[in-house]
Write a protein that holds these residues in place. Structure first.
Motif, mmCIF file in Angstrom:
data_model
loop_
_atom_site.group_PDB
_atom_site.id
_atom_site.type_symbol
_atom_site.label_atom_id
_atom_site.label_comp_id
_atom_site.label_asym_id
_atom_site.label_seq_id
_atom_site.Cartn_x
_atom_site.Cartn_y
_atom_site.Cartn_z
ATOM 1 N N ALA A 162 5.681 4.080 2.176
ATOM 2 C CA ALA A 162 6.242 5.305 2.748
ATOM 3 C C ALA A 162 6.981 5.076 4.051
ATOM 4 N N SER A 219 0.856 -1.193 0.000
ATOM 5 C CA SER A 219 0.000 0.000 0.000
ATOM 6 C C SER A 219 0.885 1.234 0.000
ATOM 7 N N PRO A 220 0.322 2.404 -0.304
ATOM 8 C CA PRO A 220 1.113 3.639 -0.212
ATOM 9 C C PRO A 220 1.667 3.884 1.182
ATOM 10 N N ASP A 221 0.897 3.538 2.224
ATOM 11 C CA ASP A 221 1.402 3.733 3.588
ATOM 12 C C ASP A 221 2.589 2.820 3.863
#
Length: 421
Positions: free
Chosen positions: A255, A250-252
């Motif tokens: 990151a 996921s983007p989270d």
């Protein structure tokens, strides 16, 4: 290099159509193996056999050998012209996209000499002494030693055994999984700053499923953890299991994740000292790039050349390798199950390691030393892998069929009827 066929030894029959002997992998002469300068065979004497350190016995891929020879022949050992970083940055990004569908950014890739250096640099830049780190146990001993030396308290997250009744196909299914409750509780109670995730897992050979990774990602999000994901064994995943990069979830997850990998395990290149790190967190990448450029060393021309050749031209060799490792892991599994039924052992889902629970034997001494004295085989295992591992053994099966038979005979001879402790 001296390599001659050895008709003696080896399993009596193939498994699932896998050939008994594979040229280039099974025609290894022991005198050649013993003559090599690497640590694996230099640590044994006489007729003893090594199955301990994470090196394979096989010759390196021809594509890698050719690329290194060409570089030397051309005198290409001067300062490299790597404006904007080495060619590995783009090669890594393309490999992640083609193999796993992960669109990793090449601009976030940095090179280091090895896995341990990567971890130590990340901990140095992102944490302080006293900051707790959640880590699976058992675990790779240099990781645990790094945490102790750097005064980052390790919060154990046990890899728990799946009950035999829950494992299908006579024990050939999943052997262990991460204790999610222990992860959530340990992170909350100790205020962990970092999760050190090893997937595929060394030493158990477990490959975490996508669902399991999402559970871990949820804990990381709730507790704002930096995830350092060691994925160095990802390309040694055995069918039908599937490896999923943590940062691809996921983007989270992307990151907050620093991904560490290299070609060293999957192509037998540890001595080239070349590893890549993909930085997800913007701030951490900025801090890393603000350091003096050579403070933490740089990779060599030959390390980059060999790694790039492996990733671009080594897949055919690696496919053969995986066939051999699959045959060997099944051979180890069958022999241990049939000849040492008191030991607990599961078919590894990845890597070239088998993790053996010898607690039922109630040995009164270190099992590694015991097997070496009574069986003439040097394994790894025991206390360095963490609390609770004192009576476990790790066996490296990345060798020829003949050498593997000698290793298994030695282990069985030592452990079949051990003296009462």
């Amino acid at each position: 290099m001296k390599r001659t066929a050895r008709p003696e030894g080896g399993p009596a029959a193939g498994h699932g159509g896998v050939p008994l002997r594979v040229p280039g992998f099974d025609d290894l002469d022991r005198s050649w193996l013993r003559s090599r300068p690497g640590v694996k065979w230099r640590r044994v004497e006489g007729g003893d056999l090594p199955a301990w350190v994470a090196d394979m016995d096989f010759p390196i891929p021809p594509a890698v050998a050719g690329a290194l020879q060409e570089a030397v022949a051309h005198g290409d050992l001067g300062y490299p012209d790597w404006t904007g970083g080495s060619p590995l940055r783009e090669a890594f990004a393309r490999r992640m996209a083609s193999r796993y569908g992960w669109e990793a950014s090449s601009s976030r890739v940095r090179e280091q000499t090895d896995l341990i250096q990567c971890l130590q640099l990340i901990l140095h830049l992102a944490t302080s002494p006293g900051d707790a780190v959640a880590v699976q146990t058992p675990n790779y001993p240099p990781f645990l030693a790094t945490l102790r030396t750097m005064q980052r308290p390790a919060v154990p997250v046990p890899m728990t055994d799946v009950p035999m009744t829950d494992v299908p196909t006579a024990g050939d299914g999943r052997g262990s999984r991460i204790d999610m409750a222990a992860l959530a509780d340990g992170v909350a109670r100790h205020g962990c700053k970092v999760l050190l995730l090893v997937n595929p897992h060394n030493p158990t050979g477990t490959v975490l499923t996508r669902d399991e990774l999402h559970e871990i990602a949820a804990v990381a999000r709730r507790r704002d953890l930096l995830v350092v994901s060691d994925e160095i064994h990802s390309e040694l995943t055995h069918e039908p299991h599937r490896f999923v990069p943590f940062a691809s979830l996921s983007p989270d997850a992307a990151a907050r994740t620093v991904t560490i990998t290299s070609a060293t395990k999957a192509f037998n290149l540890a001595g080239l000292r070349c590893t890549v790190t993909h930085y997800g967190p913007d701030r951490l990448l900025a801090v890393r790039d603000a350091q003096p450029p050579d403070l933490y060393g740089t990779v060599s021309n030959l390390g980059v050349t060999g790694t790039r050749a492996a990733w671009l031209h080594g897949d055919a060799w690696q496919k053969q390798l995986l066939t051999v490792l699959d045959r060997n892991r099944r051979r180890v599994h069958d022999v241990l199950r049939e000849r040492l039924p008191a030991l607990r052992h599961r078919l590894p889902e990845a890597t070239y390691f088998t993790w053996i629970d010898a607690r039922a034997l109630r040995l009164a001494e270190d099992p590694v030393g015991f097997v070496r004295r009574h069986g003439g085989v040097l394994l790894d295992g025991g206390a360095p892998f963490g609390t609770g591992s004192e009576q476990y053994l790790r066996l490296n099966f990345a060798t020829s069929a003949d050498v593997l038979e000698g290793i298994l005979d030695g282990v069985v001879n030592a452990l079949a009827t051990p003296p009462a402790g």
